[in-house]
Design a protein around this motif. Structure first.
Motif, PDB file in Angstrom:
ATOM      1  N   PRO A 155      18.481  81.930  41.193  1.00 42.80           N
ATOM      2  CA  PRO A 155      17.972  83.249  40.817  1.00 42.80           C
ATOM      3  C   PRO A 155      16.591  83.545  41.399  1.00 42.80           C
ATOM      4  O   PRO A 155      16.286  84.701  41.711  1.00 42.80           O
ATOM      5  CB  PRO A 155      17.935  83.202  39.290  1.00 42.80           C
ATOM      6  CG  PRO A 155      18.062  81.799  38.914  1.00 42.80           C
ATOM      7  CD  PRO A 155      18.750  81.107  40.010  1.00 42.80           C
ATOM      8  N   GLY A 173      23.866  80.176  43.705  1.00 46.02           N
ATOM      9  CA  GLY A 173      24.132  80.430  42.293  1.00 46.02           C
ATOM     10  C   GLY A 173      25.582  80.178  41.951  1.00 46.02           C
ATOM     11  O   GLY A 173      25.906  79.520  40.961  1.00 46.02           O
ATOM     12  N   HIS A 212      27.136  85.125  38.824  1.00 44.39           N
ATOM     13  CA  HIS A 212      26.212  84.832  37.724  1.00 44.39           C
ATOM     14  C   HIS A 212      26.925  84.721  36.374  1.00 44.39           C
ATOM     15  O   HIS A 212      26.347  84.991  35.331  1.00 44.39           O
ATOM     16  CB  HIS A 212      25.033  85.810  37.676  1.00 44.39           C
ATOM     17  CG  HIS A 212      25.413  87.250  37.567  1.00 44.39           C
ATOM     18  ND1 HIS A 212      26.163  87.727  36.542  1.00 44.39           N
ATOM     19  CD2 HIS A 212      25.143  88.311  38.356  1.00 44.39           C
ATOM     20  CE1 HIS A 212      26.324  89.027  36.698  1.00 44.39           C
ATOM     21  NE2 HIS A 212      25.735  89.400  37.791  1.00 44.39           N
ATOM     22  N   TYR A 245      25.028  82.314  34.060  1.00 45.38           N
ATOM     23  CA  TYR A 245      23.594  82.532  33.866  1.00 45.38           C
ATOM     24  C   TYR A 245      23.337  83.315  32.596  1.00 45.38           C
ATOM     25  O   TYR A 245      24.112  84.169  32.199  1.00 45.38           O
ATOM     26  CB  TYR A 245      23.003  83.256  35.072  1.00 45.38           C
ATOM     27  CG  TYR A 245      22.793  82.335  36.244  1.00 45.38           C
ATOM     28  CD1 TYR A 245      21.614  81.637  36.384  1.00 45.38           C
ATOM     29  CD2 TYR A 245      23.787  82.142  37.182  1.00 45.38           C
ATOM     30  CE1 TYR A 245      21.420  80.778  37.431  1.00 45.38           C
ATOM     31  CE2 TYR A 245      23.611  81.290  38.245  1.00 45.38           C
ATOM     32  CZ  TYR A 245      22.419  80.607  38.368  1.00 45.38           C
ATOM     33  OH  TYR A 245      22.229  79.753  39.399  1.00 45.38           O
ATOM     34  N   PHE A 295      18.445  87.752  38.591  1.00 46.98           N
ATOM     35  CA  PHE A 295      19.517  88.299  39.436  1.00 46.98           C
ATOM     36  C   PHE A 295      19.558  89.816  39.320  1.00 46.98           C
ATOM     37  O   PHE A 295      19.709  90.539  40.295  1.00 46.98           O
ATOM     38  CB  PHE A 295      20.867  87.721  39.010  1.00 46.98           C
ATOM     39  CG  PHE A 295      21.196  86.412  39.659  1.00 46.98           C
ATOM     40  CD1 PHE A 295      21.268  86.300  41.035  1.00 46.98           C
ATOM     41  CD2 PHE A 295      21.445  85.295  38.891  1.00 46.98           C
ATOM     42  CE1 PHE A 295      21.587  85.096  41.635  1.00 46.98           C
ATOM     43  CE2 PHE A 295      21.756  84.091  39.478  1.00 46.98           C
ATOM     44  CZ  PHE A 295      21.821  83.990  40.850  1.00 46.98           C
ATOM     45  N   PHE A 342      19.443  85.169  34.414  1.00 47.24           N
ATOM     46  CA  PHE A 342      20.304  86.322  34.667  1.00 47.24           C
ATOM     47  C   PHE A 342      19.452  87.555  34.968  1.00 47.24           C
ATOM     48  O   PHE A 342      19.760  88.343  35.858  1.00 47.24           O
ATOM     49  CB  PHE A 342      21.196  86.579  33.448  1.00 47.24           C
ATOM     50  CG  PHE A 342      21.877  87.909  33.469  1.00 47.24           C
ATOM     51  CD1 PHE A 342      22.953  88.134  34.295  1.00 47.24           C
ATOM     52  CD2 PHE A 342      21.423  88.937  32.665  1.00 47.24           C
ATOM     53  CE1 PHE A 342      23.572  89.360  34.320  1.00 47.24           C
ATOM     54  CE2 PHE A 342      22.027  90.171  32.690  1.00 47.24           C
ATOM     55  CZ  PHE A 342      23.106  90.382  33.513  1.00 47.24           C
ATOM     56  N   SER A 385      26.929  76.694  39.811  1.00 51.43           N
ATOM     57  CA  SER A 385      27.466  76.930  38.468  1.00 51.43           C
ATOM     58  C   SER A 385      28.659  76.039  38.182  1.00 51.43           C
ATOM     59  O   SER A 385      28.987  75.803  37.024  1.00 51.43           O
ATOM     60  CB  SER A 385      27.897  78.391  38.322  1.00 51.43           C
ATOM     61  OG  SER A 385      26.794  79.226  38.375  1.00 51.43           O
TER      62      SER A 385
END
Lengths: 171, 316
Positions: free
Chosen positions: B78, B124, B217, B220, B228, B225, B128
């Protein structure tokens, strides 16, 4: 490409349309009389409690949110000793109103019952009882029940004839 | 002199950040207007303090790193998404003299930095360790790569006409005629590419909440978040500003001070971004890629060819 531009134009025209949103706390929508909201207990035109503590509402209630205790006064009239509705459980289905033989329990067009404490959603009889007859203005259960009760003898009700003496010989 | 530079840097940074924060409110409000609603109108005048409310909410949300994630990369992504979006603000000329770095290769720098933006999405989605995030990241990378190709090409017409990569000089070259007239195909192509670069609807396939939860995301939360999110709005602001600089004469305009013209024009294009979001649906993924390679890339080459012919012939 042209259809894109048409689409933009259609959306842009919405800038000046009337809003669909109702700005709720300032502006309130009309709720019809048969809206199923906060539950009340109504009274006779005479001012007496309508509820006869028959337990039909509490047994039909799908979430078991109604609790009451039946009692009887010296004249033979039944009434609820306590009547409790837990509105944190109530789903406002209206079955209690349908089941009620005396039109005592009624749902009203009011839904603004938010509370900070869950306990405050438990309404006791004094919270539920209103002073008027609610949706059925002229209705008095005991007056049409054909029953001898509290100050009213058989035959004294509305559209009721005096009882025939079946042991008598006269026609 | 130094003080002026520092002031400009602070002003641009603060302006960019507050603009992107304000966009959160503006977008929700405008989308609501175009959907016959009101949007956020409760917090403060016209709901303007919604921005503050959202910010406070973001800061106090649990900042959770999933145990299955690749932790360092997960935290870095991010940051990258936001920093790359911020970097390109360095070369934007807001008014005569008001520019952080008046690079003579400003346009190339812009293209290079925008291309870096893909790392935020790619890392990202990868770190994840989640299927949806990975699919979103893969989409994002493929989309950014293919749209970058003709994004650069679509701007070469402007460079040919102005004869420079310096953004201030490109603005000055539009003194008599805005580039949008001789370079209309370039404008359309760059706008489409800009939408794809900032992955806004209709090119928001990396997020695609209706199919991929939230795309890259998904995992996130909290301020990660938020970064982003802010990065996306920075991208919108930056792309709108670039459209204005390259095709609509930047700060040029009568009566008002140059900065007002610049901000006003940029605002119009930001609203256009939101209008497009309100109007257009998302295409299928293969349609998106086919459109880029089969239609837009040849078109931008053709545009470059014709512009070059005119320039060589001495008509422009």
């Amino acid at each position: 490409m042209l259809s894109f531009l048409q689409g933009f134009w259609v959306i842009l025209k919405h800038t000046f349309r009337k809003r669909e949103t109702v700005l709720y706390p300032e502006e309130k929508i009309y709720l019809p009389p048969r809206f199923r909201g906060r539950i009340i207990l109504s009274r006779d035109p005479d001012g007496a409690e309508r509820c006869v503590a028959c337990h039909l509402c509490s047994s039909v209630c799908p979430v078991d949110c109604i609790a009451l205790q039946a009692a009887e006064d010296e004249t033979g009239r039944r009434y609820p000793e306590f009547f409790r509705i837990n509105f944190s459980r109530c789903i406002l289905c209206g079955f209690c109103e349908e089941a009620c033989p005396t039109a005592a329990i009624q749902l009203t067009p009011d839904f603004e019952m938010a509370e900070y404490l869950r306990e405050n959603l438990v309404y006791e009889k004094e919270d539920l009882l209103i002073s008027g007859p609610g949706k059925y203005p002229g209705y008095n259960f005991y007056k049409v029940a054909g029953l001898a009760v509290g100050g009213k003898d058989k035959g004294d009700g509305e559209n009721e004839e005096t009882p025939v003496d079946v042991h008598g010989l006269l026609p | 002199m130094i003080l002026k530079h520092v002031l400009i840097v602070i002003g641009v940074l603060g302006g960019a950040m507050s603009a992107s924060a304000g966009l959160v409110w503006l977008e929700r409000r405008l989308l609501a207007v175009w959907q016959d609603r009101y949007g956020p109108n409760r917090v403060g005048p016209f709901g303007l303090l919604q921005v503050a409310a959202d910010g406070i909410k973001m800061f106090f949300k649990e900042d959770w790193v999933p145990p299955f994630a690749d932790k360092p990369v997960f935290i870095l992504a991010p940051v990258l998404a936001m920093v790359t979006a911020l970097l390109s603000f360095a070369v934007l000329p807001f008014a005569p003299g008001i520019v952080v770095a008046d690079l003579n290769i400003g346009l190339l720098y812009f293209l290079a930095v925008v291309a870096l933006g893909v790392f935020g999405i790619a890392l990202g989605g990868w770190s994840s360790n989640n299927k949806y995030a990975l699919i979103g990241a893969v989409r994002g990378v493929a989309q950014m790569l293919s749209y970058e190709v003709f994004m650069g090409l679509s701007l070469m017409g402007v460079v040919l006409i102005a004869g420079t990569f310096n953004l201030s000089e490109i603005v000055m070259a539009q003194k008599h005629m805005w580039n949008v007239v001789p370079q209309f195909p370039g404008f359309v192509l760059f706008t489409i590419a800009g939408f794809a670069e900032t992955h806004r609807t209709p090119f928001d396939l990396p997020e695609a909440e209706s199919e991929l939860v939230a795309g890259y995301h998904t995992e996130y939360s909290g301020m990660k978040f938020g970064l982003f999110f802010v990065g996306e709005y920075l991208g919108v602001t930056m792309t709108s500003a670039m459209i204005v600089i390259l095709f609509f004469g930047g700060w040029m305009g009568p009566f008002f001070p140059p900065i007002v013209w610049f901000l006003g024009k940029t605002f119009v294009f930001i609203c256009f971004f939101i209008l497009v979001r309100a109007a257009l649906p998302r295409p299928r993924y293969d349609q998106l890629m086919g459109y880029a390679w089969k239609v837009l890339l040849p078109l931008s080459l053709l545009n470059l060819l014709v512009t070059g012919a005119f320039v060589v012939g001495g008509y422009i």
